[in-house]
Scaffold this active site. Structure first.
Site, PDB file in Angstrom:
ATOM      1  N   HIS A  52      76.443  70.481 -73.020  1.00 46.44           N
ATOM      2  CA  HIS A  52      77.536  71.299 -73.558  1.00 46.44           C
ATOM      3  C   HIS A  52      78.378  71.892 -72.426  1.00 46.44           C
ATOM      4  CE1 HIS A  52      76.467  71.746 -77.926  1.00 46.44           C
ATOM      5  NE2 HIS A  52      75.437  71.086 -77.453  1.00 46.44           N
ATOM      6  N   ASP A  98      82.909  76.666 -77.741  1.00 47.81           N
ATOM      7  CA  ASP A  98      81.991  75.562 -77.998  1.00 47.81           C
ATOM      8  C   ASP A  98      81.787  75.470 -79.506  1.00 47.81           C
ATOM      9  OD1 ASP A  98      79.749  73.786 -76.557  1.00 47.81           O
ATOM     10  OD2 ASP A  98      78.934  74.584 -78.409  1.00 47.81           O
TER      11      ASP A  98
HETATM   12 BR1  BUP Z   1      68.992  64.701 -65.959  1.00 49.32          BR
HETATM   13  C1  BUP Z   1      70.682  64.825 -65.225  1.00 49.32           C
HETATM   14  N1  BUP Z   1      72.069  64.843 -63.335  1.00 49.32           N
HETATM   15  O1  BUP Z   1      69.864  64.709 -63.034  1.00 49.32           O
HETATM   16  P1  BUP Z   1      74.398  64.207 -71.968  1.00 49.32           P
HETATM   17  C2  BUP Z   1      71.760  64.917 -66.025  1.00 49.32           C
HETATM   18  N2  BUP Z   1      72.995  64.990 -65.474  1.00 49.32           N
HETATM   19  O2  BUP Z   1      74.284  64.939 -63.583  1.00 49.32           O
HETATM   20  P2  BUP Z   1      72.536  65.656 -73.475  1.00 49.32           P
HETATM   21  C3  BUP Z   1      73.164  64.919 -64.117  1.00 49.32           C
HETATM   22  O3  BUP Z   1      73.854  65.982 -67.439  1.00 49.32           O
HETATM   23  P3  BUP Z   1      71.606  68.069 -72.763  1.00 49.32           P
HETATM   24  C4  BUP Z   1      70.817  64.791 -63.813  1.00 49.32           C
HETATM   25  O4  BUP Z   1      75.416  63.182 -65.977  1.00 49.32           O
HETATM   26  C5  BUP Z   1      75.402  64.330 -68.103  1.00 49.32           C
HETATM   27  O5  BUP Z   1      76.707  64.677 -67.710  1.00 49.32           O
HETATM   28  C6  BUP Z   1      74.631  63.846 -66.903  1.00 49.32           C
HETATM   29  O6  BUP Z   1      74.579  65.283 -70.842  1.00 49.32           O
HETATM   30  C7  BUP Z   1      74.154  65.148 -66.333  1.00 49.32           C
HETATM   31  O7  BUP Z   1      72.990  64.467 -72.556  1.00 49.32           O
HETATM   32  C8  BUP Z   1      74.668  65.605 -68.521  1.00 49.32           C
HETATM   33  O8  BUP Z   1      74.357  62.852 -71.418  1.00 49.32           O
HETATM   34  C9  BUP Z   1      73.772  65.397 -69.721  1.00 49.32           C
HETATM   35  O9  BUP Z   1      75.482  64.491 -72.970  1.00 49.32           O
HETATM   36  O10 BUP Z   1      72.435  66.822 -72.488  1.00 49.32           O
HETATM   37  O11 BUP Z   1      71.241  65.260 -74.039  1.00 49.32           O
HETATM   38  O12 BUP Z   1      73.593  66.019 -74.407  1.00 49.32           O
HETATM   39  O13 BUP Z   1      70.256  67.564 -72.516  1.00 49.32           O
HETATM   40  O14 BUP Z   1      72.022  69.197 -71.903  1.00 49.32           O
HETATM   41  O15 BUP Z   1      71.898  68.399 -74.188  1.00 49.32           O
END
Ligand code: BUP
Length: 462
Positions: free
Chosen positions: A18, A115
């Site tokens: 988010h 958000d």
């Molecule tokens: Br792990 C990891 N580095 O090591 P999503 C994740 N990310 O940059 P979801 C990193 O976190 P949440 C790491 O590039 C993406 O931008 C990744 O968001 C970054 O997954 C973000 O892909 C993760 O939308 O995230 O499941 O929505 O777990 O916070 O809800």
């Protein structure tokens, strides 16, 4: 500060999935002569969130921080709830405090961007108490937004008994029950209540900012704009793919870093494995993934998480991965529990495939990097995103792979075979290369994202 520059206040929620769209959009907007404040809740749930908030305020010192103290929440009332849902609930229950906090902001505010998790609480405050415009920055796919927007109608309609089955979103597609966020199967679930309340408030928003681009989700964008999903849906601004411009201190590349290691690897030789920053993987499934990577013979970079909250992840890699795995794969693979700059990884020429949970930021980052994504969706919006990811041409979805426990482990053998198959699939690779071009075109001057951003800024300044 320029007289007349609009003052926009951002209200992000929690979880990197988010926060990243907020940080990225804020950075993009900051180049447009707009005054910006960000409502910030400390402490954050995870270390990654704290690091990235700090990086934002350091890189853009003109941005103001509005500290928001939440009311205490009795977590024992929500046994087993995910810490991020608890934070969202806490934010929602404290939202009435935002009115006085924002009314006192200097210079006086002209617009709020919230958000989606807080939409139903924040919109009435912003519109009815503060008499300002309120836009929603939606962190997931536009396809998922169509589900959120339509779901209250679905519940009210043929489902007076509130039994959830497949949901046919007009103008978009039919989502099987298994594709919907699991929590929605139970209308009394905390998440479902938040979700439905937010969806009911959507038409009161002044618009939606979406991390997508026209060529990626044309049906969902058109269906929302055309009022097919629900009548009178507010204006939709497609502002993706949003990109980072400010890495956190912890992810600067140096000797021994994953980026330095990737520099040593041949083009398209590496499988990148990451399931977002809050998807803990069980020990048994970790061992199968390890076996699959080993059997595939590919090089790999694996970001491994064993807990939902990063600071609780204290296990040793060698204990988790089992006897000799790290030794056997030394040089060929890198496993890390540390935060990596995933966006940079996916733009690295050495990366040839991304095994992912289909979080929407991850999908967009794969599209921008032109890296085929092998989707193994986990929870929440991931399955809905996978439908959008496949129809958008970013990759392949393993529909029968689940994460549902010991009896349904995906075997190392199957993982290894699939990795080989998709890595060799030139059709998938050509499609994502085309998506990459479309993404670049969208953000270039005159492209659909560029125009949407211009329109939005003009609206703020009107
Ligand atoms: Br792990 C990891 N580095 O090591 P999503 C994740 N990310 O940059 P979801 C990193 O976190 P949440 C790491 O590039 C993406 O931008 C990744 O968001 C970054 O997954 C973000 O892909 C993760 O939308 O995230 O499941 O929505 O777990 O916070 O809800």
């Amino acid at each position: 500060q320029d007289r007349g520059a609009p003052h926009v206040v951002f209200i992000p929620s929690a979880g990197m999935g988010h926060l990243f769209p907020f940080f990225r959009f804020i950075t993009a907007l900051s180049s447009h002569d707009v005054d910006i404040s960000v409502v910030t809740v400390l402490p954050t749930v995870t270390t990654a969130e704290a690091d990235h908030f700090a990086a934002l305020f350091t890189a853009l010192p003109r941005i103001r921080r509005i500290n928001f103290n939440l009311l205490p929440l009795d977590a024992s009332a929500f046994p087993g709830a995910d810490p991020f849902f608890l934070r969202w609930e806490s934010l929602r229950r404290s939202a009435h405090l935002l009115g006085p906090l924002l009314a006192g902001a200097t210079p006086s505010m002209s617009a709020v961007i919230t958000d989606v998790t807080l939409a139903s609480q924040v919109i009435p405050i912003v519109k009815d108490e503060l008499h300002l415009s309120c836009h929603i920055l939606f962190p997931s796919s536009t396809t998922m937004l169509s589900v959120c927007a339509y779901f209250p109608t679905y519940l009210d309609g043929a489902n007076a008994d509130h039994v959830v089955s497949d949901v046919d979103v007009p103008g978009v597609r039919r989502f099987t029950k298994a594709t919907l966020p699991q929590a929605l199967h139970d209308p009394n679930n905390l998440f479902t209540k938040q979700f439905v309340a937010n969806g009911r408030g959507f038409t009161k928003a002044d618009g939606f900012l979406l991390n997508t681009f026209e060529a990626l989700e044309p049906e969902a964008i058109a269906a929302l704009r055309g009022g097919k999903v629900i009548p009178c849906f507010p204006p939709v601004f497609t502002v993706g793919p949003l990109k980072s411009m400010i890495p956190a201190e912890s992810e600067k590349a140096g000797a021994g870093s994953p980026m330095a290691w990737l520099d040593e690897q041949p083009a398209r030789s590496v499988v990148y494995v990451a399931f977002g920053n809050r998807c803990a993987v069980t020990l048994d499934q970790i061992r199968e993934i390890a076996a699959g990577l080993e059997a595939s013979s590919f090089r790999f970079l694996w970001v491994l998480k064993t807990t939902v909250v990063d600071r609780e992840d204290t296990v040793e890699l060698k204990d988790v991965l089992g006897d000799g795995f790290l030794e056997r794969t030394q040089g060929r693979g890198l496993v890390t529990k540390a935060w990596v700059d995933q966006e940079a990884v996916l733009n690295h020429p050495a990366v040839g495939l991304f095994l992912s949970h289909s979080g929407w930021n991850s999908v967009l980052e794969a599209a921008v990097g032109g890296v085929p994504l092998l989707a193994w969706p986990r929870l929440g919006d991931h399955h809905v995103n996978a439908t959008a990811m496949v129809s958008g041409g970013v990759g392949v979805w393993m529909e029968h792979w689940s994460w549902d426990g010991e009896d349904r482990l995906v075997s190392g053998e199957e993982i290894g075979e699939k990795l080989k198959e998709v890595m060799a699939d030139e059709t998938v690779r050509a499609r994502v290369a085309k998506v990459r071009e479309e993404a670049a075109k969208a953000v270039d001057e005159g492209g659909s994202t560029y125009r949407s951003m211009q329109e939005f800024v003009a609206k703020l300044k009107a």
